[in-house]
Design an enzyme around this catalytic site. Structure first.
Site, short mmCIF file in Angstrom:
data_model
loop_
_atom_site.label_atom_id
_atom_site.label_comp_id
_atom_site.label_asym_id
_atom_site.label_seq_id
_atom_site.Cartn_x
_atom_site.Cartn_y
_atom_site.Cartn_z
N GLU A 152 0.76 -0.98 -0.23
CA GLU A 152 -0.06 0.05 -0.15
C GLU A 152 0.84 1.17 0.00
OE1 GLU A 152 -3.59 0.93 2.77
OE2 GLU A 152 -2.17 1.81 3.12
N HIS A 168 -13.52 -2.93 14.35
CA HIS A 168 -13.81 -1.54 13.47
C HIS A 168 -14.26 -0.83 15.43
CE1 HIS A 168 -15.29 2.06 11.60
NE2 HIS A 168 -14.34 1.51 11.24
P1 FAD Z 1 -18.32 0.24 7.20
O1 FAD Z 1 -17.30 -0.95 6.14
O2 FAD Z 1 -19.29 0.47 5.83
O3 FAD Z 1 -17.90 0.17 8.38
C1 FAD Z 1 -17.76 0.86 8.91
C2 FAD Z 1 -18.75 0.88 10.37
O4 FAD Z 1 -19.84 1.17 10.60
C3 FAD Z 1 -18.29 -0.63 11.55
O5 FAD Z 1 -18.30 -0.31 12.20
C4 FAD Z 1 -19.54 -1.13 10.59
O6 FAD Z 1 -19.85 -2.67 11.28
C5 FAD Z 1 -21.02 -0.47 9.96
N1 FAD Z 1 -21.63 -0.62 9.89
C6 FAD Z 1 -21.21 -0.50 8.43
N2 FAD Z 1 -22.53 -1.28 7.89
C7 FAD Z 1 -23.41 -0.54 8.47
C8 FAD Z 1 -25.07 -0.11 8.95
N3 FAD Z 1 -25.65 -1.29 7.78
N4 FAD Z 1 -25.49 -0.20 9.60
C9 FAD Z 1 -24.75 -0.25 10.65
N5 FAD Z 1 -23.81 -0.12 10.83
C10 FAD Z 1 -22.81 -0.29 9.74
N6 FAD Z 1 -9.45 5.53 4.92
C11 FAD Z 1 -9.32 5.77 4.00
O7 FAD Z 1 -10.09 7.43 4.27
N7 FAD Z 1 -8.42 5.82 2.67
C12 FAD Z 1 -8.14 4.92 2.38
O8 FAD Z 1 -7.19 4.83 1.28
C13 FAD Z 1 -8.51 4.38 3.50
N8 FAD Z 1 -7.62 2.82 3.10
C14 FAD Z 1 -7.76 2.09 3.61
C15 FAD Z 1 -7.56 0.77 3.48
C16 FAD Z 1 -7.96 -0.17 4.37
C17 FAD Z 1 -7.00 -2.01 3.98
C18 FAD Z 1 -8.40 -0.38 5.79
C19 FAD Z 1 -8.62 -1.56 6.70
C20 FAD Z 1 -8.96 0.81 6.22
C21 FAD Z 1 -8.77 2.38 4.71
N9 FAD Z 1 -9.25 3.07 5.36
C22 FAD Z 1 -9.17 4.27 4.17
C23 FAD Z 1 -9.66 3.31 6.51
C24 FAD Z 1 -11.26 3.10 6.78
O9 FAD Z 1 -11.57 4.28 5.69
C25 FAD Z 1 -12.04 3.18 7.77
O10 FAD Z 1 -11.50 2.29 8.70
C26 FAD Z 1 -13.98 3.59 8.18
O11 FAD Z 1 -13.69 4.19 9.18
C27 FAD Z 1 -14.60 2.21 7.97
O12 FAD Z 1 -14.50 2.50 6.11
P2 FAD Z 1 -15.25 0.59 5.78
O13 FAD Z 1 -15.11 0.78 4.25
O14 FAD Z 1 -14.58 -0.12 7.05
O15 FAD Z 1 -16.69 1.14 6.45
#
Ligand code: FAD
Length: 294
Positions: free
Chosen positions: A17, A148
């Site tokens: 990354e 998370h």
């Molecule tokens: P989601 O999958 O949407 O989950 C977020 C939270 O919401 C979780 O607690 C989940 O359980 C909860 N949730 C999901 N769906 C629902 C629902 N329907 N109802 C209620 N709760 C729900 N951030 C950046 O800004 N830029 C990047 O390039 C970046 N790269 C990353 C790469 C990796 C490999 C990882 C692990 C993280 C990265 N992040 C990045 C951080 C990430 O954006 C944050 O951790 C963010 O807070 C959550 O993103 P997510 O896509 O996991 O969210």
């Protein structure tokens, strides 16, 4: 090439990354990083994006991903976040991804700016559905072996993870962790929930105490006592901490590969020397598991 092809060919991928240069830094700085990584032959390079939701930032990610592909012949995975931005902006970015022949996207929610909840998309699963509708992309998503930070209920979190896979995510990349046992417990839970896509283990070598402590406080990964001792002991000796941090990550990776992990995703911190040291230590093992002679 879709990343699915790589998972078909290899038992364990190795990916890196990188992040776009900070404001005031030239884009060439990240090009030098990519040039260093190219010599290590990663299976793909992922390029992060800001969570500010600005088209300028998204386009920078796409431009760098395009450079990874066109100049270095390495498959890119472009990160895309959906909070703090509009549907229009995301649709434009998806068109820009296609124009730049980017086929693989890591679909993320991103962190809400100042707790702002008034956006077109609340969760990554919604972005995954949009990308799926808008084109033929291979989609990956994030997962969190130690939970998370916003999540208080593990069962709910795994259910939401499953929703991302059902929406179209074909592979998961984990948040960094320093205790493999937590990763294995998570994999078991995910399998029990019926999720069987490849999961890459996110590894960040602990070569900088302040950086690691900051990241750990943000992402709620736990620091095992063994690593805490290393960070304290070598805090004032950067070169020793560097070596010890690489050794710790190497041990973690050897154990993960021995346990059949499907990919190692290295958080390089844009430092190709970190990746070089890791590949020096585990390159032979990776070749061995992938059926090639070291
Ligand atoms: P989601 O999958 O949407 O989950 C977020 C939270 O919401 C979780 O607690 C989940 O359980 C909860 N949730 C999901 N769906 C629902 C629902 N329907 N109802 C209620 N709760 C729900 N951030 C950046 O800004 N830029 C990047 O390039 C970046 N790269 C990353 C790469 C990796 C490999 C990882 C692990 C993280 C990265 N992040 C990045 C951080 C990430 O954006 C944050 O951790 C963010 O807070 C959550 O993103 P997510 O896509 O996991 O969210």
């Amino acid at each position: 090439m879709y990343l699915s092809e790589l998972f078909q060919k290899k038992k364990c991928l190795f990916s890196c990354e990188i992040f776009p240069p900070k404001k005031n830094s030239e884009i060439e700085t990240v090009y030098r990083t990519i040039s260093g990584l190219q010599q290590l032959h990663p299976d793909f390079i992922s390029v992060t994006c800001g969570a500010g939701g600005s088209a300028v930032e998204d386009n920078l990610t796409v431009r760098i991903a395009s450079h990874v592909k066109e100049k270095y012949g390495i498959e890119p995975l472009a990160h895309l976040t959906c909070v703090n931005t509009s549907r229009n902006n995301l649709e434009e970015t998806i068109v820009f991804l296609k124009k730049n022949r980017i086929e693989n996207v890591l679909a993320l929610r991103g962190d809400r700016v100042d707790g702002n909840t008034a956006t077109d998309f609340a969760y990554a699963a919604e972005l995954i559905s949009l990308i799926k509708r808008k084109g033929n992309f291979y989609i990956a998503a994030a997962c969190y072996p130690e939970g998370h930070p916003e999540s208080s209920n593990r069962t709910e979190e795994i259910r939401h993870l499953k929703e991302k896979v059902e929406a179209g995510a074909s592979h998961l990349i984990s948040q960094l962790f320093f205790n493999n046992e937590n990763f294995y417990a998570f994999i078991n839970e995910v399998h029990t929930a019926g999720v069987h896509v490849p999961i890459e283990a996110g590894i960040m070598p602990a070569v900088d105490k302040r950086l690691i402590e900051k990241i750990v406080s943000l992402c709620s990964a736990t620091l095992p006592p063994k690593l805490s001792r290393i960070l304290s002991r070598f805090e004032k000796h950067p070169s020793m901490l560097f070596e010890a941090g690489i050794d710790y990550a190497t041990e973690q990776i050897i154990d993960l590969i021995s346990s059949g992990v499907q990919g190692i995703h290295l958080y390089t911190m844009n430092n190709p020397v970190v990746a070089e040291k890791i590949i020096h230590n585990i390159g032979g093992l990776l070749m061995e598991v992938n059926g090639r002679r070291p």
